[in-house]
Write a protein that holds these residues in place. Structure first.
Motif, mmCIF file in Angstrom:
data_model
loop_
_atom_site.group_PDB
_atom_site.id
_atom_site.type_symbol
_atom_site.label_atom_id
_atom_site.label_comp_id
_atom_site.label_asym_id
_atom_site.label_seq_id
_atom_site.Cartn_x
_atom_site.Cartn_y
_atom_site.Cartn_z
ATOM 1 N N LEU A 9 1.032 -4.287 -8.319
ATOM 2 C CA LEU A 9 1.815 -4.648 -9.506
ATOM 3 C C LEU A 9 1.960 -3.448 -10.444
ATOM 4 C CD1 LEU A 9 0.506 -8.199 -10.435
ATOM 5 C CD2 LEU A 9 2.904 -7.563 -10.091
ATOM 6 N N LEU A 10 0.848 -2.785 -10.706
ATOM 7 C CA LEU A 10 0.898 -1.623 -11.603
ATOM 8 C C LEU A 10 1.861 -0.584 -11.034
ATOM 9 C CD1 LEU A 10 -2.891 -1.188 -12.495
ATOM 10 C CD2 LEU A 10 -1.058 -1.899 -14.041
ATOM 11 N N TYR A 11 1.783 -0.369 -9.734
ATOM 12 C CA TYR A 11 2.649 0.619 -9.105
ATOM 13 C C TYR A 11 4.106 0.180 -9.179
ATOM 14 C CZ TYR A 11 4.503 3.925 -5.775
ATOM 15 O OH TYR A 11 5.244 4.915 -5.203
ATOM 16 N N ASP A 12 4.327 -1.097 -8.982
ATOM 17 C CA ASP A 12 5.687 -1.634 -9.061
ATOM 18 C C ASP A 12 6.288 -1.399 -10.454
ATOM 19 O OD1 ASP A 12 8.016 -3.138 -8.371
ATOM 20 O OD2 ASP A 12 7.158 -4.842 -9.431
ATOM 21 N N PHE A 13 5.467 -1.566 -11.487
ATOM 22 C CA PHE A 13 5.983 -1.421 -12.848
ATOM 23 C C PHE A 13 6.103 0.025 -13.295
ATOM 24 C CE2 PHE A 13 5.352 -5.872 -13.155
ATOM 25 C CZ PHE A 13 6.223 -6.265 -14.143
ATOM 26 N N TYR A 14 5.101 0.808 -12.964
ATOM 27 C CA TYR A 14 5.030 2.141 -13.572
ATOM 28 C C TYR A 14 5.188 3.283 -12.573
ATOM 29 C CZ TYR A 14 2.975 -0.805 -17.200
ATOM 30 O OH TYR A 14 2.752 -1.799 -18.122
ATOM 31 N N HIS A 21 5.564 13.448 -5.403
ATOM 32 C CA HIS A 21 4.380 13.739 -4.586
ATOM 33 C C HIS A 21 3.288 12.683 -4.798
ATOM 34 C CE1 HIS A 21 1.233 15.984 -2.599
ATOM 35 N NE2 HIS A 21 0.533 16.079 -3.714
ATOM 36 N N GLN A 22 3.021 12.358 -6.049
ATOM 37 C CA GLN A 22 2.021 11.325 -6.344
ATOM 38 C C GLN A 22 2.415 9.998 -5.704
ATOM 39 O OE1 GLN A 22 2.165 11.574 -10.650
ATOM 40 N NE2 GLN A 22 0.196 12.653 -10.767
ATOM 41 N N ARG A 23 3.698 9.662 -5.856
ATOM 42 C CA ARG A 23 4.165 8.386 -5.288
ATOM 43 C C ARG A 23 3.973 8.339 -3.769
ATOM 44 N NH1 ARG A 23 8.527 8.528 -8.848
ATOM 45 N NH2 ARG A 23 9.925 9.338 -7.255
ATOM 46 N N GLU A 24 4.367 9.415 -3.102
ATOM 47 C CA GLU A 24 4.310 9.409 -1.638
ATOM 48 C C GLU A 24 2.881 9.257 -1.126
ATOM 49 O OE1 GLU A 24 8.364 12.082 -0.982
ATOM 50 O OE2 GLU A 24 6.399 12.925 -0.492
ATOM 51 N N VAL A 25 1.965 10.035 -1.718
ATOM 52 C CA VAL A 25 0.578 9.967 -1.253
ATOM 53 C C VAL A 25 -0.037 8.613 -1.603
ATOM 54 C CG1 VAL A 25 -1.739 10.944 -1.533
ATOM 55 C CG2 VAL A 25 0.252 12.463 -1.376
ATOM 56 N N TYR A 26 0.196 8.150 -2.828
ATOM 57 C CA TYR A 26 -0.382 6.879 -3.275
ATOM 58 C C TYR A 26 0.146 5.723 -2.424
ATOM 59 C CZ TYR A 26 -2.374 3.524 -6.619
ATOM 60 O OH TYR A 26 -3.112 2.532 -7.213
ATOM 61 N N GLU A 27 1.433 5.728 -2.177
ATOM 62 C CA GLU A 27 2.010 4.674 -1.323
ATOM 63 C C GLU A 27 1.363 4.655 0.051
ATOM 64 O OE1 GLU A 27 6.243 4.406 -0.867
ATOM 65 O OE2 GLU A 27 6.580 4.243 -3.023
ATOM 66 N N ILE A 50 -6.722 14.370 -1.581
ATOM 67 C CA ILE A 50 -6.120 13.030 -1.527
ATOM 68 C C ILE A 50 -6.908 12.061 -2.419
ATOM 69 C CG2 ILE A 50 -5.533 11.073 -0.039
ATOM 70 C CD1 ILE A 50 -3.839 13.335 0.753
ATOM 71 N N HIS A 51 -8.242 12.095 -2.247
ATOM 72 C CA HIS A 51 -9.086 11.217 -3.066
ATOM 73 C C HIS A 51 -8.846 11.456 -4.556
ATOM 74 C CE1 HIS A 51 -11.421 9.066 -0.159
ATOM 75 N NE2 HIS A 51 -11.779 10.167 0.476
ATOM 76 N N ASP A 52 -8.783 12.719 -4.949
ATOM 77 C CA ASP A 52 -8.575 13.056 -6.363
ATOM 78 C C ASP A 52 -7.233 12.534 -6.853
ATOM 79 O OD1 ASP A 52 -10.988 14.300 -6.337
ATOM 80 O OD2 ASP A 52 -10.190 16.348 -6.242
ATOM 81 N N LEU A 53 -6.209 12.732 -6.028
ATOM 82 C CA LEU A 53 -4.877 12.273 -6.430
ATOM 83 C C LEU A 53 -4.859 10.757 -6.623
ATOM 84 C CD1 LEU A 53 -1.439 13.402 -5.128
ATOM 85 C CD2 LEU A 53 -1.970 10.969 -5.213
ATOM 86 N N VAL A 54 -5.446 10.037 -5.688
ATOM 87 C CA VAL A 54 -5.431 8.571 -5.777
ATOM 88 C C VAL A 54 -6.173 8.116 -7.034
ATOM 89 C CG1 VAL A 54 -6.327 6.439 -4.729
ATOM 90 C CG2 VAL A 54 -5.112 8.120 -3.328
ATOM 91 N N ARG A 55 -7.311 8.752 -7.305
ATOM 92 C CA ARG A 55 -8.075 8.368 -8.487
ATOM 93 C C ARG A 55 -7.278 8.671 -9.763
ATOM 94 N NH1 ARG A 55 -13.873 10.165 -7.450
ATOM 95 N NH2 ARG A 55 -12.422 11.291 -6.181
ATOM 96 N N ASP A 58 -4.529 6.100 -10.159
ATOM 97 C CA ASP A 58 -5.088 4.831 -10.644
ATOM 98 C C ASP A 58 -5.304 4.888 -12.151
ATOM 99 O OD1 ASP A 58 -5.205 3.113 -8.439
ATOM 100 O OD2 ASP A 58 -7.043 4.012 -7.689
ATOM 101 N N ARG A 59 -5.853 6.010 -12.613
ATOM 102 C CA ARG A 59 -6.094 6.155 -14.054
ATOM 103 C C ARG A 59 -4.790 6.195 -14.846
ATOM 104 N NH1 ARG A 59 -10.348 9.967 -13.035
ATOM 105 N NH2 ARG A 59 -8.803 11.590 -13.344
ATOM 106 N N LEU A 60 -3.795 6.914 -14.297
ATOM 107 C CA LEU A 60 -2.492 6.980 -14.975
ATOM 108 C C LEU A 60 -1.882 5.590 -15.100
ATOM 109 C CD1 LEU A 60 -0.825 10.141 -13.357
ATOM 110 C CD2 LEU A 60 -1.234 9.775 -15.803
ATOM 111 N N LEU A 61 -1.902 4.845 -13.998
ATOM 112 C CA LEU A 61 -1.278 3.516 -14.000
ATOM 113 C C LEU A 61 -1.999 2.587 -14.970
ATOM 114 C CD1 LEU A 61 -0.611 3.009 -10.155
ATOM 115 C CD2 LEU A 61 1.048 3.668 -11.909
#
Lengths: 114, 114
Positions: A9-14, A21-27, A50-55, A58-61
């Protein structure tokens, strides 16, 4: 709320506020469940990267939601719409006057959220 | 949509993504209609500085809407909720079966937006 549903949901909204780049890896890692090793190899980044980017994402969202609260707002509206539909679909002719009042009340409270 | 209403909506949705300084000046000039000279004197910035800030904030807000489209989404939902309420409030016992179907359909389309 289950963690995966909340992240979706958070990803869908924000999500559109992230970089491509963030979107592609997170997706890939979070939403499509590719393995971290796979995505790391694919993109030529370390697994740690990758781990750092995902974390970070998550914090940004969560930060966007803290400031804008749109996911919460949408969930409240969603539940009220579902309630209206249930009431109308179960309504008999006798109950119509009461349902009319309830629908007016719930609609009003939805419009206040909007 | 009238410009003032649109700016108010955009600000309502995305204002929290601005800095406090941007919010204060934008609120004073655009939403509360203080004069540029007044706000400039108040904050010790040039009138040109105020104009630039307001223009920049307008662009930022439109940029967020371009990416997230939440104002549009909310307006569509709002109109559908109003329609449901009108239908139910005007519904006679005879019309109940048809209204039930219509409400189910519109509710479904609202939930797809959410």
């Amino acid at each position: 709320m289950e963690n995966f549903v909340r992240r979706t949901l958070l990803y869908d909204f924000y999500g559109e506020l992230l970089t491509e780049h963030q979107r592609e890896v997170y997706e890939a890692v979070v939403l499509e469940d590719y393995s971290v090793s796979e995505v790391a190899a694919d993109r030529g980044i370390s697994r740690q990267g990758i781990h750092d980017l995902v974390r970070r994402v998550d914090r940004l969202l969560e930060g966007y939601e803290e400031r804008l609260g749109l996911v919460d707002r949408f969930i409240r509206i969603r539940n009220q719409v579902i309630r209206i539909n249930e009431m109308v679909s179960a309504c008999t002719a006798d109950e119509l006057p009461g349902v009319r009042q309830d629908v007016a009340k719930i609609s009003g409270s939805i419009l206040e959220e909007l």
